[in-house]
Design a protein around this motif. Structure first.
Motif, mmCIF file in Angstrom:
data_model
loop_
_atom_site.group_PDB
_atom_site.id
_atom_site.type_symbol
_atom_site.label_atom_id
_atom_site.label_comp_id
_atom_site.label_asym_id
_atom_site.label_seq_id
_atom_site.Cartn_x
_atom_site.Cartn_y
_atom_site.Cartn_z
ATOM 1 N N HIS A 121 0.695 -1.366 -0.036
ATOM 2 C CA HIS A 121 -0.124 0.011 -0.029
ATOM 3 C C HIS A 121 0.884 1.319 -0.006
ATOM 4 O O HIS A 121 0.596 2.130 0.685
ATOM 5 C CB HIS A 121 -0.899 -0.019 1.230
ATOM 6 C CG HIS A 121 -1.967 -0.982 1.025
ATOM 7 N ND1 HIS A 121 -3.147 -1.087 1.980
ATOM 8 C CD2 HIS A 121 -2.330 -1.771 -0.114
ATOM 9 C CE1 HIS A 121 -4.027 -1.959 1.337
ATOM 10 N NE2 HIS A 121 -3.539 -2.456 0.416
ATOM 11 N N PHE A 122 1.840 1.263 -0.957
ATOM 12 C CA PHE A 122 2.973 2.405 -1.098
ATOM 13 C C PHE A 122 1.922 3.681 -1.397
ATOM 14 O O PHE A 122 2.492 4.770 -0.915
ATOM 15 C CB PHE A 122 3.930 1.986 -1.867
ATOM 16 C CG PHE A 122 5.110 3.002 -2.006
ATOM 17 C CD1 PHE A 122 6.061 2.979 -1.041
ATOM 18 C CD2 PHE A 122 5.239 4.022 -2.802
ATOM 19 C CE1 PHE A 122 7.125 3.923 -1.094
ATOM 20 C CE2 PHE A 122 5.967 5.019 -2.835
ATOM 21 C CZ PHE A 122 7.024 4.771 -1.953
ATOM 22 N N ILE A 123 1.079 3.357 -2.436
ATOM 23 C CA ILE A 123 0.119 4.432 -2.674
ATOM 24 C C ILE A 123 -1.215 4.312 -1.954
ATOM 25 O O ILE A 123 -1.801 3.288 -2.159
ATOM 26 C CB ILE A 123 -0.101 4.529 -4.243
ATOM 27 C CG1 ILE A 123 1.140 4.804 -5.093
ATOM 28 C CG2 ILE A 123 -1.106 5.410 -4.688
ATOM 29 C CD1 ILE A 123 1.979 5.985 -4.600
ATOM 30 N N GLY A 124 -1.318 4.921 -0.979
ATOM 31 C CA GLY A 124 -2.752 4.968 -0.459
ATOM 32 C C GLY A 124 -3.555 6.379 -0.199
ATOM 33 O O GLY A 124 -3.059 7.022 -1.215
ATOM 34 N N ALA A 125 -4.351 6.510 0.520
ATOM 35 C CA ALA A 125 -5.161 7.682 0.451
ATOM 36 C C ALA A 125 -4.687 8.923 0.599
ATOM 37 O O ALA A 125 -4.796 9.916 -0.055
ATOM 38 C CB ALA A 125 -6.274 7.595 1.658
ATOM 39 N N GLU A 126 -3.352 8.841 1.471
ATOM 40 C CA GLU A 126 -2.567 10.102 1.728
ATOM 41 C C GLU A 126 -1.902 10.622 0.384
ATOM 42 O O GLU A 126 -1.722 11.686 -0.032
ATOM 43 C CB GLU A 126 -1.505 10.017 2.846
ATOM 44 C CG GLU A 126 -0.732 11.252 3.235
ATOM 45 C CD GLU A 126 0.141 10.863 4.420
ATOM 46 O OE1 GLU A 126 1.090 11.685 4.522
ATOM 47 O OE2 GLU A 126 0.252 9.799 5.047
#
Length: 359
Positions: A256-261
């Protein structure tokens, strides 16, 4: 690597290095025949088949199982177990080199996994026994790089959406991204992970005149001083890029290196591209971001569950391009795998350092 022994007359003789290769429906017996080239270096090559992995469907399922649940989740290849005891080198495609196999081998010195990843090998167990692990890291790099650029263009130019609508009898000239469809030369591509694939994506994008920015904290940036790319910190890349393309290896650190943040930091007109591993992106966060139009769109080739379920929320979106895990598909990928493996094993058999050692 050869080993000296004495025969019954006391004379020195050379013991052949025993190599066992496991073919399957991806790297077939015919393709694996190239391994016989190693016999000119005093090796004895045996080829067997993993009959359970007879086609790409079962192979893809097996890869996904191991990716999500680890090497021990997959069954041991019986043909491999029954033939490995006296071998010095094992060469596999998707057959597992797990603890059961490793413990059954009395002479094993090198394990070769002819894939870009090596999740089907127990790295810790191999390392503990001082057995070298090699793989074929760039076998599909060209195929994935080609596909990645194609996904960028398809999402930006609505190629897949138009195709689908025409088959539905609709002639659409205006799409959800109408206000930010740009020429590739006017866009900036952000590449996260600048390994074999990331570098090739950058090379291809240069032909379009696309500006390329890169985030990769683990590489020696000085080696790319004349590459024409600009290195940035992650936040800066996310805020700058029109395409954010992920090319990392999946691990505990990159899950999840790319998440909501991260998605919130992207431009509202930017596209996320994932042709690497599904676990690199938080799917739920991406769905929310696309549904709320927080980013411009996405192009996705990999999924947490494959095949994609019919009720998956991706299928309710109008700003995403989906493909069925095709990025690495090429008639050349399997051939490349064997060639890379053969060249590294030649180095081993002639006393040179192997190039693709992973432990």
């Amino acid at each position: 690597m050869t080993f000296k022994d004495k025969d019954v007359w006391g004379e020195i003789k050379m013991t052949k290095t025993k190599i066992l290769c496991v073919a399957d429906g991806g790297i077939t017996r015919d393709l694996m025949q190239q391994m016989h080239e190693l016999e000119q270096y005093n090796a004895d090559v045996t080829i067997i088949e993993d009959k359970e992995m007879y086609a790409m469907g079962p192979i893809t399922d097996r890869m996904l199982l191991i990716e999500h649940n680890g090497v021990d989740a997959a069954p041991t290849c019986r043909e491999l177990l029954e033939n490995c005891a006296d071998k010095d080198i094992l060469v596999v495609h998707v057959a597992s080199i797990n603890k059961e196999i490793i413990n059954a081998c009395k002479n094993l010195k090198v394990a070769a996994v002819l894939r870009g990843g090596y999740e089907n090998a127990d790295v810790a167990a191999l390392t503990e026994k001082n057995i070298k692990l090699i793989n074929a890291p760039w076998r599909s790099a060209n195929a994935v790089a080609d596909f990645t650029v194609g996904m960028m263009i398809a999402e930006n130019k609505n190629i897949a959406r138009s195709h689908k609508l025409i088959f539905e009898g609709k002639w659409c000239k205006k799409y959800v991204n109408q206000e930010y469809i740009h020429d590739m030369r006017a866009m900036t591509a952000g590449i996260i992970g600048f390994g074999y694939i990331g570098q090739r994506v950058a090379e291809r994008l240069k032909g379009f005149g696309t500006k390329v920015v890169v985030y990769d904290p683990y590489i020696d940036k000085s080696k790319f001083a004349n590459s024409g790319v600009e290195f940035m910190e992650l936040d800066q890349l996310l805020e700058t890029a029109d395409f954010v393309s992920v090319h990392l290896r999946l691990s505990e650190k990159t899950h999840h290196f790319i998440g909501a943040e991260e998605l919130q930091k992207m431009k509202k007109t930017a596209y996320l591209i994932n042709t690497a591993r599904s676990g690199l992106v938080d799917t739920a966060a991406l769905v929310t971001s696309l549904r709320n139009k927080d980013i411009g769109g996405a192009a996705i080739d990999v999924y947490d569950e494959e095949p994609l379920p019919k009720n998956h929320p991706y299928l309710q979106l109008n700003n995403i391009t989906l493909t069925s895990h095709l990025a690495g598909t090429s008639c050349d990928t399997m051939k490349n795998s064997v060639e890379i493996g053969v060249e590294d094993l030649k180095r081993y058999l002639t006393g040179k350092s192997m190039l693709n050692v992973r432990n």
